[in-house]
Scaffold this active site. Structure first.
Site, PDB file in Angstrom:
ATOM      1  N   ASP A  41       0.867  -1.182   0.000  1.00 17.07           N
ATOM      2  CA  ASP A  41       0.000   0.000   0.000  1.00 17.07           C
ATOM      3  C   ASP A  41       0.897   1.223   0.000  1.00 17.07           C
ATOM      4  O   ASP A  41       2.042   1.149   0.451  1.00 17.07           O
ATOM      5  CB  ASP A  41      -0.788   0.052   1.320  1.00 17.07           C
ATOM      6  CG  ASP A  41      -1.901  -0.960   1.351  1.00 17.07           C
ATOM      7  OD1 ASP A  41      -2.449  -1.235   0.295  1.00 17.07           O
ATOM      8  OD2 ASP A  41      -2.195  -1.467   2.447  1.00 17.07           O
TER       9      ASP A  41
HETATM   10  P1  ATP Z   1      -3.507   3.250  -0.056  1.00 19.01           P
HETATM   11  O1  ATP Z   1      -4.300   2.148  -0.669  1.00 19.01           O
HETATM   12  O2  ATP Z   1      -2.137   3.337  -0.489  1.00 19.01           O
HETATM   13  O3  ATP Z   1      -3.657   3.318   1.413  1.00 19.01           O
HETATM   14  P2  ATP Z   1      -4.977   5.620  -0.267  1.00 19.01           P
HETATM   15  O4  ATP Z   1      -5.131   5.629   1.196  1.00 19.01           O
HETATM   16  O5  ATP Z   1      -4.475   6.860  -0.864  1.00 19.01           O
HETATM   17  O6  ATP Z   1      -4.084   4.505  -0.766  1.00 19.01           O
HETATM   18  P3  ATP Z   1      -7.756   5.414  -0.463  1.00 19.01           P
HETATM   19  O7  ATP Z   1      -7.810   5.527   1.001  1.00 19.01           O
HETATM   20  O8  ATP Z   1      -8.567   4.379  -1.144  1.00 19.01           O
HETATM   21  O9  ATP Z   1      -6.323   5.180  -0.943  1.00 19.01           O
HETATM   22  O10 ATP Z   1      -8.075   6.842  -1.061  1.00 19.01           O
HETATM   23  C1  ATP Z   1      -8.364   7.036  -2.416  1.00 19.01           C
HETATM   24  C2  ATP Z   1      -8.825   8.444  -2.648  1.00 19.01           C
HETATM   25  O11 ATP Z   1      -9.991   8.689  -1.894  1.00 19.01           O
HETATM   26  C3  ATP Z   1      -7.826   9.500  -2.249  1.00 19.01           C
HETATM   27  O12 ATP Z   1      -7.010   9.852  -3.317  1.00 19.01           O
HETATM   28  C4  ATP Z   1      -8.706  10.652  -1.855  1.00 19.01           C
HETATM   29  O13 ATP Z   1      -9.030  11.437  -2.966  1.00 19.01           O
HETATM   30  C5  ATP Z   1      -9.975  10.007  -1.371  1.00 19.01           C
HETATM   31  N1  ATP Z   1     -10.011   9.941   0.086  1.00 19.01           N
HETATM   32  C6  ATP Z   1      -9.094   9.404   0.910  1.00 19.01           C
HETATM   33  N2  ATP Z   1      -9.462   9.500   2.190  1.00 19.01           N
HETATM   34  C7  ATP Z   1     -10.661  10.116   2.193  1.00 19.01           C
HETATM   35  C8  ATP Z   1     -11.586  10.509   3.214  1.00 19.01           C
HETATM   36  N3  ATP Z   1     -11.346  10.297   4.505  1.00 19.01           N
HETATM   37  N4  ATP Z   1     -12.704  11.119   2.832  1.00 19.01           N
HETATM   38  C9  ATP Z   1     -12.987  11.336   1.542  1.00 19.01           C
HETATM   39  N5  ATP Z   1     -12.170  11.009   0.545  1.00 19.01           N
HETATM   40  C10 ATP Z   1     -11.017  10.399   0.842  1.00 19.01           C
END
Ligand code: ATP
Length: 951
Positions: free
Chosen positions: A379
């Site tokens: 991740d």
């Molecule tokens: P990883 O899988 O490496 O942990 P990540 O944490 O960036 O990646 P996600 O958490 O799925 O992946 O987030 C994807 C997208 O969703 C982010 O790029 C952001 O735009 C949006 N996002 C992340 N956290 C939030 C949140 N708490 N509320 C709303 N949108 C969010």
């Protein structure tokens, strides 16, 4: 072995105990589980009571839990800790004594001592008895250490839970729970004790590790009527039907709830199963099984050789008692009974060492697999990056579109920022505040929660704003998840006006947006061109490695607490926020090391393609051509496993991916025969973690479900800890090979020495006592200390071991046979030379031969510290245990030669300093020859690095 008690029954319990495909151990486990299921315990009693009756009976409260700490303390004294430990009723003395009768060879030796008494050879009898005591003691101490280190492994992952006592919620160790305690649990948690559920929302629990039922069970607080189960024996409500009970060790799949502790420790359903199974031996790891097999094969061949020696000796007319004693001692010495134990201790100590370096290995066999990993899928957020987010840029269409500029929080000071509070910026900030779940902790004097949410709240004061959530009412929330990639809140203000606030991935939000807020606060229609400008800006921000969130809102008429996915439509876009989440400092080095060692690293992230590529490049993950190296979730959706397997070799970044995609990725890699380590922390990551060869979960951010599914837990959530773990894993494996080489060469040398002298009609060069002493050295501390040799960091340069590679490689075999030959030749030379001086075998001759063999053994141990590196490279003082063990062995040898009492036991006599120097010279040959071999490998490794690896 190293797993917590719950994985004990991680078997396919759906099968019947009578199933013929089960082995005897699996049958035993199933029978024990079935028997335990029908035993009455508190969960049976409380499942038929109403919530009120339960609270009344346990003297507790459904809102504040137990009223006082004193009450809890009293209960703790009465019920004990919430632990499942199996008490060992056998005393140490009894265990020690049982070792004398359990080993048939020891019994034979005792028989021969007794025989010596009858024949008047009291000296012999005393010597043999002493030797037996020493051999058994060494074995016992080792076994005890092995048990203790395995016990220590079980304590590596203490379970925590949310406890409510006196109305205060706290995070405590599950061992502190007592009946009557109120516990809060949510999706991803493991249930800490048997709980009577008193309230819950959409709660389903995976009870497969207890009942074998793979479908998660829906739970509710409703009492169960016993009458419905009158057809059951004693009207017992079956475990699977107690739907208002959350059982210890089971996992919350969905929803959340609160429950009252009704049973702890052994009084839980799991405790009952565990207790019944405590007598069942735990399954062995593949490595232990290989060692067992190797031990058996060696025993068999040793027996044949020893039988022949004995027969030949008797035919030659030698004393049959002497032959019998020699044969039995040889059998004790040549059979590497200590091998499996040393392997276990080495694995367990290695795992404890890894735990100190922040990697907890939950299953011992994983140590072996670590050395074979050739793909690591990680991740991004929190593992490769620090998960320390700060808002860095804000952009709104109304006030900044024409200028194509961005409001940089890094470049402006706080006083300045207030000047930029146009209506669109204000709206974006309000949305980031009201669509937010972070909470302020008085205790820590900061916001706690999801780092994205925390960062959004932390920026408000920079604009002179504060958290205004207490001035509004949250009617409903659609929580963020990695599939939806958005979060929405339905908020009502003081004037009863209801607004929907949405934040999330910019592509997702723009799909649903139809208008935007201008800098003056007006709402205007969003044109196609303006949408393109927004996407362009979001991509520019992402290309700088920023995590981009879009914000939107819409007025709502419905004032109920209903909110569904379809409500997120026709939104008004307010702005974009870019956040900085820098890579962890140690990650770049770790990736460099992996790539050097032939291990591919793949980043899997929910973030956008541009952000992912920028971060990947910053940390050294090669993204040569984004068209080939990057795959997005959308494209992945359209690919079959085979198609993915065909292209995955080039892919280094998966962007906009969901946890479900991880499963496709693991499947595709495994299809290609790769050995995969996969990281994950959420409930949905669990299947991929299970399927991966090494599932890696996060100690801080990870849910219990992910931890449960994983083979290894990183307690610091840091990617570079995987490097430490693989390094240690490879090191442990090398150490096992090294002591194997030491033990086997000694064993072969001792056996061949006696066989040769018998065949050539020479007197025996070593007597029974001496052979037993050699056995102690071979199985005891020197061998054990080779197992704790510090890791050579260069192991990472060596490519991953193939899954099919044997532990006893042809190189290792060649090496140990060469060493054994050298020891035999040297010892025979000394023996024949000493014998030739006076034409008969005197005590001096055997003392010389015996000491020569022991010295050879010590030099051999020194040579075995590393397979390919010279001792001058690794250093004489880097393994203190080894120096201590060899020092003590040599001291023991001196006692055997110079102290009269031992002289009478070993039938030795004092040697001169000159003798010792002569023997040192001869026996050092084994070390010198091995040093020359290492030098030769090193020289060739420069010329042909592929063929001659120096690590
Ligand atoms: P990883 O899988 O490496 O942990 P990540 O944490 O960036 O990646 P996600 O958490 O799925 O992946 O987030 C994807 C997208 O969703 C982010 O790029 C952001 O735009 C949006 N996002 C992340 N956290 C939030 C949140 N708490 N509320 C709303 N949108 C969010």
């Amino acid at each position: 072995m190293s797993e917590n008690p719950f994985s004990y029954v991680e078997k396919d319990l759906n099968r019947e105990a009578s199933d013929s495909s089960l082995n005897s151990q699996e049958k035993e486990i199933l029978e024990a589980t079935n028997a335990a299921m029908t035993k009455p315990n508190p969960s049976l009693e409380y499942c038929t009571m109403s919530v009120e009756e339960t609270l009344y009976k346990l003297g507790t409260d459904g809102k504040i839990g137990l009223a006082s700490a004193e009450d809890a303390q009293k209960r703790r004294q009465y019920y004990g800790a919430n632990e499942i430990t199996v008490e060992d009723d056998e005393s140490l003395v009894k265990k020690f004594l049982s070792n004398f009768v359990e080993d048939r060879l020891i019994l034979l030796l005792m028989g021969s001592a007794l025989l010596s008494v009858f024949l008047g050879n009291i000296d012999d009898a005393v010597s043999i008895t002493m030797a037996i005591v020493i051999v058994v003691t060494v074995g016992f101490v080792q076994e005890y250490r092995s048990e203790k280190s395995l016990e220590a492994l079980n304590k590596l992952v203490p379970q925590e839970c949310h406890l409510i006592r006196g109305g205060q919620e706290s995070h405590v160790l599950a061992t502190n729970l007592v009946p009557g305690d109120l516990v809060h649990f949510k999706i991803g948690d493991r249930i800490p004790a048997d709980l009577r559920i008193i309230e819950c929302v959409d709660l389903t629990i995976d009870e497969s590790n207890l009942t074998g039922e793979t479908e998660p069970v829906h739970k509710s607080p409703k009492a169960i009527s016993r009458e419905s189960f009158n057809d059951q024996p004693n009207s017992i409500v079956p475990v699977a039907e107690r739907t208002n009970i959350a059982y210890m060790g089971t996992l919350v799949k969905e929803g959340n709830g609160r429950g009252i502790v009704v049973g702890t420790g052994r009084e839980t359903s799991f405790g009952t199963v565990f207790e019944m199974m405590s007598n069942i031996e735990k399954p062995k790891t593949p490595l232990q099984l290989t060692m067992d097999k190797l031990g058996k094969d060696l025993s068999l061949s040793s027996f044949v050789v020893i039988g022949l020696i004995c027969l030949l000796g008797i035919i030659q007319g030698r004393s049959w008692l002497e032959m019998f004693q020699i044969s039995v001692s040889l059998a004790v010495a040549a059979i590497p009974e200590g091998l499996p134990i040393i392997v276990t201790v080495t694995l367990a100590l290695g795992v404890l060492r890894m735990a100190k370096r922040k990697a907890i290995v939950r299953r011992l066999p994983s140590v072996e697999t670590l050395g074979s990993v050739n793909f690591i899928c990680s991740d991004k957020t929190g593992t490769l990056t620090s998960n320390h987010m700060t808002v860095s840029k804000i952009w709104c269409l109304g006030s900044m579109a024409n200028k194509l500029n961005v409001l940089s929080l890094d470049k402006n000071n706080n006083a300045n920022l207030k000047n930029y509070l146009t209506e669109d910026v204000r709206n974006t900030l309000l949305c980031s505040n009201l669509c937010n779940n972070a909470s302020y902790s008085q205790e820590h004097v900061k916001f706690l929660g999801n780092p994205t949410d925390v960062a959004l709240l932390e920026q408000l004061p920079k604009f002179g704003l504060s958290d205004v959530r207490n001035q509004y009412t949250k009617l409903k929330e659609l929580s963020f998840n990695s599939k939806r990639k958005m979060m929405a809140t339905k908020i009502q203000d003081n004037e009863k006006k209801v607004t929907l606030f949405v934040k999330g991935a910019f592509e997702k939000l723009l799909e649903k947006s139809v208008s935007y807020v201008t800098d003056k606060g007006k709402v205007e229609k969003l044109t196609k061109q303006q949408k393109d400008t927004i996407i362009e800006t979001a991509n520019t921000l992402a290309s700088d490695g920023l995590r981009v969130l879009a914000f939107a809102k819409k007025p709502m008429i419905d004032t109920s607490s209903k909110l569904v996915e379809d409500d997120i439509s026709e939104l008004t876009f307010t702005g974009l926020i870019g956040m900085n989440d820098p890579p962890r400092p140690s990650v770049k080095f770790a990736i460099e090391q992996f790539l050097q060692g032939g291990i591919h690293v793949i980043m899997i992230t929910g973030d956008s393609e541009n952000t992912a590529v920028n971060i990947a490049r910053q940390i050294g993950i090669p993204v040569i051509d984004p068209k080939l190296s990057v795959l997005t979730g959308d494209k992945l959706n359209e690919m079959s496993d085979d198609q993915l397997a065909n292209v995955i070799g080039h892919v280094t970044v998966f962007a906009r991916a969901t946890p479900e995609h991880k499963l496709n990725i693991v499947r595709a890699l495994r299809k290609r025969g790769d050995v995969v380590a996969m990281t994950g922390d959420g409930v949905n990551d669990a299947p991929a973690l299970k399927l991966a060869d090494i599932g890696v979960s996060m100690g801080r951010m990870g849910t219990d479900v992910a931890k449960e599914a994983s083979d290894m837990i990183l307690t610091d959530d840091d990617f570079s800890t995987i490097l430490t773990a693989i390094e240690e894993g490879k090191g442990i494996f090398n150490n096992i090979q090294n002591f194997l080489s030491f033990q086997l060469s000694t064993s072969i040398a001792a056996l061949s020495l006696v066989a040769l002298s018998t065949a050539f009609m020479l007197p025996n060069p070593l007597n029974a006592m001496q052979i037993l002493w050699i056995n102690i050295l071979m199985d005891g501390p020197p061998a054990q200390s080779l197992g704790v040799e510090p890791v050579d960091h260069e192991v990472m340069k060596k490519p991953p071991r193939k899954r099919s590679d044997k532990i006893l490689t042809p190189e290792l075999l060649k090496r140990l046979l060469g060493t054994a030959t050298c020891i035999i030749l040297g010892t025979v030379y000394v023996f024949v030379k000493e014998m030739a001086e006076d034409g008969q075998v005197t005590a001096r001759d055997t003392t010389m031969t015996f000491t020569c063999f022991v010295f050879f053994d010590m030099f051999n141990a020194l040579a075995c510290r590393h397979t390919t590196k010279s001792i001058f490279e690794i250093g004489f003082f880097t393994n203190k245990m080894f120096n201590l063990a060899v020092g003590l062995s040599l001291l023991g040898q001196m006692c055997a030669i110079y102290i009269p009492f031992f002289q009478s036991i070993f039938k030795t006599e004092s040697l001169s300093v000159g003798d010792l120097l002569f023997l040192t010279l001869i026996s050092s040959s084994v070390f010198i020859i091995d040093e020359l071999r290492k030098y030769w490998i090193k020289r060739n490794s420069y010329k042909d690095p592929l063929r001659y690896s120096i690590v």
